[in-house]
Write a protein that holds these residues in place. Structure first.
Motif, mmCIF file in Angstrom:
data_model
loop_
_atom_site.group_PDB
_atom_site.id
_atom_site.type_symbol
_atom_site.label_atom_id
_atom_site.label_comp_id
_atom_site.label_asym_id
_atom_site.label_seq_id
_atom_site.Cartn_x
_atom_site.Cartn_y
_atom_site.Cartn_z
ATOM 1 N N VAL A 78 -6.253 -10.032 -3.248
ATOM 2 C CA VAL A 78 -7.442 -10.037 -4.095
ATOM 3 C C VAL A 78 -7.621 -8.725 -4.850
ATOM 4 C CG1 VAL A 78 -9.959 -10.293 -4.137
ATOM 5 C CG2 VAL A 78 -8.580 -11.692 -2.576
ATOM 6 N N LEU A 79 -7.542 -7.610 -4.139
ATOM 7 C CA LEU A 79 -7.822 -6.317 -4.770
ATOM 8 C C LEU A 79 -6.899 -6.014 -5.946
ATOM 9 C CD1 LEU A 79 -9.597 -3.842 -4.781
ATOM 10 C CD2 LEU A 79 -8.064 -2.779 -3.106
ATOM 11 N N PRO A 80 -5.594 -6.304 -5.879
ATOM 12 C CA PRO A 80 -4.748 -6.045 -7.058
ATOM 13 C C PRO A 80 -5.221 -6.803 -8.297
ATOM 14 C CG PRO A 80 -3.382 -6.382 -5.122
ATOM 15 C CD PRO A 80 -4.784 -6.720 -4.716
ATOM 16 N N ILE A 81 -5.719 -8.014 -8.123
ATOM 17 C CA ILE A 81 -6.231 -8.775 -9.271
ATOM 18 C C ILE A 81 -7.464 -8.095 -9.850
ATOM 19 C CG2 ILE A 81 -7.252 -10.973 -9.980
ATOM 20 C CD1 ILE A 81 -5.589 -12.323 -7.806
ATOM 21 N N LEU A 82 -8.370 -7.660 -8.985
ATOM 22 C CA LEU A 82 -9.595 -7.009 -9.449
ATOM 23 C C LEU A 82 -9.295 -5.672 -10.113
ATOM 24 C CD1 LEU A 82 -11.984 -7.767 -6.434
ATOM 25 C CD2 LEU A 82 -11.731 -9.032 -8.580
ATOM 26 N N ARG A 83 -8.407 -4.911 -9.545
ATOM 27 C CA ARG A 83 -8.093 -3.598 -10.118
ATOM 28 C C ARG A 83 -7.402 -3.720 -11.461
ATOM 29 N NH1 ARG A 83 -6.100 -0.110 -4.812
ATOM 30 N NH2 ARG A 83 -8.124 0.824 -4.333
ATOM 31 N N PRO A 235 2.733 6.611 -12.252
ATOM 32 C CA PRO A 235 2.776 5.730 -11.074
ATOM 33 C C PRO A 235 2.026 4.428 -11.315
ATOM 34 C CG PRO A 235 1.645 7.811 -10.579
ATOM 35 C CD PRO A 235 2.013 7.850 -12.011
ATOM 36 N N MET A 236 2.664 3.355 -10.943
ATOM 37 C CA MET A 236 2.070 2.026 -11.119
ATOM 38 C C MET A 236 2.155 1.272 -9.795
ATOM 39 S SD MET A 236 1.078 2.060 -14.238
ATOM 40 C CE MET A 236 0.693 0.340 -14.545
ATOM 41 N N PRO A 237 1.191 0.399 -9.471
ATOM 42 C CA PRO A 237 -0.009 0.104 -10.254
ATOM 43 C C PRO A 237 -0.940 1.309 -10.337
ATOM 44 C CG PRO A 237 0.375 -1.571 -8.562
ATOM 45 C CD PRO A 237 1.260 -0.431 -8.253
ATOM 46 N N ARG A 238 -1.568 1.496 -11.472
ATOM 47 C CA ARG A 238 -2.413 2.663 -11.697
ATOM 48 C C ARG A 238 -3.642 2.609 -10.804
ATOM 49 N NH1 ARG A 238 -3.765 4.257 -17.784
ATOM 50 N NH2 ARG A 238 -1.512 4.576 -17.682
ATOM 51 N N GLY A 239 -3.955 3.758 -10.195
ATOM 52 C CA GLY A 239 -5.139 3.864 -9.354
ATOM 53 C C GLY A 239 -5.041 3.102 -8.060
ATOM 54 N N SER A 240 -3.823 2.745 -7.673
ATOM 55 C CA SER A 240 -3.648 1.972 -6.451
ATOM 56 C C SER A 240 -2.473 2.532 -5.667
ATOM 57 C CB SER A 240 -3.405 0.502 -6.791
ATOM 58 O OG SER A 240 -3.239 -0.267 -5.630
#
Length: 262
Positions: A78-83, A235-240
């Motif tokens: 879920v969180l990757p979709i929201l971010r 770095p990707m995903p950004r902010g994660s």
């Protein structure tokens, strides 16, 4: 006195009468300390007896719980979709806080009041991601709407109680043979990257919404550099956090074999 025995004779008779009792008493005195103070030989511990010192008969399991296919995990699914689609600049990140809503962590998602566990009808997050009206839909245009699969993930997460469940994606064997773009690489990018790298103004000018576009950054090294957080790359995903090691290994294997449209 006439008829009386001498004292020493009486003492001798008394001594002889008492001798057996004295011998028994001395025997008890000799062996009594051994019964009281001598420790018993150790016995094999009963593994079911929790009062004894525990005996570890199993090797420790260094892995966490494996991911179950029918369970939606917040951090993984879920969180990757929201971010990627919501918690970014101009929307619901910690800086912008559009409508005072932050969607960058489990705590902030639940604090927002946009999700009601087990209840889709009272979960505003679910309503806006499936909205057909562009003025009400999230994410708003020119961002692409969430895919049917992404909406279904959030739907099932809410139906399962909107819990903060976690699992170990690397539990078990990581199979990097025959990695498919359509079955594996594209869904990973859709979940973690497409929200920023699509539309008319993709982040960094990089599009990842087609095989041809992905193959370009795969073969020039930018994709691997970004997902491994290599020096000199964004770095990707950004902010994660980094993708799971197994996921990275699979993408690298796909690149190694030519980044095919398979």
């Amino acid at each position: 006195m006439t008829g009386s025995r001498p004292n020493h004779t009486r003492h001798s008779v008394l001594y002889q009468a008492a001798l057996p009792a004295l011998l028994v008493l001395m025997g008890w005195m000799i062996f009594l300390p051994a019964c009281v103070h001598e420790p018993m030989d150790p016995i094999d511990p009963d593994p079911m007896d929790t009062t004894q010192n525990p005996v570890d008969t199993l090797d420790p399991d260094p892995m966490g719980d494996p991911c179950l296919p029918d369970v939606v995990y917040f951090e993984k699914d879920v969180l990757p979709i929201l971010r990627s689609n919501c918690a970014k600049s101009g929307c619901h990140d910690a800086i912008t806080q559009e409508k005072d809503i932050i969607l960058d962590s489990y705590a902030n998602v639940m604090k927002s009041g946009e999700v009601r566990p087990y209840d889709l009808n009272k979960s505003d997050l679910y309503e806006v991601i499936r909205e057909n009206d562009p003025d009400k839909r999230m994410p708003p245009p020119p961002n692409q709407p969430l895919t049917t699969d992404q909406i279904d993930i959030i739907k099932r997460w809410i139906q399962q109680g909107a819990k903060n469940l976690t699992c170990d994606e690397t539990a078990g064997i990581c199979d990097t043979t025959a990695v498919s773009f359509a079955a594996f690489v594209a869904p990973v990018l859709q979940t973690h990257c497409i929200g920023c790298h699509s539309g008319g103004a993709p982040s960094g000018g990089i599009l990842l919404n087609s095989h041809a576009a992905v193959q370009t950054v795969a073969l020039n090294g930018r994709l691997a550099g970004a997902i491994t957080h290599a020096p000199g790359y964004q770095p990707m995903p950004r902010g994660s956090a980094r993708l799971a090691d197994c996921t990275i290994d699979k993408i690298k294997a796909w690149i190694h074999h030519g980044a095919l449209n398979n």
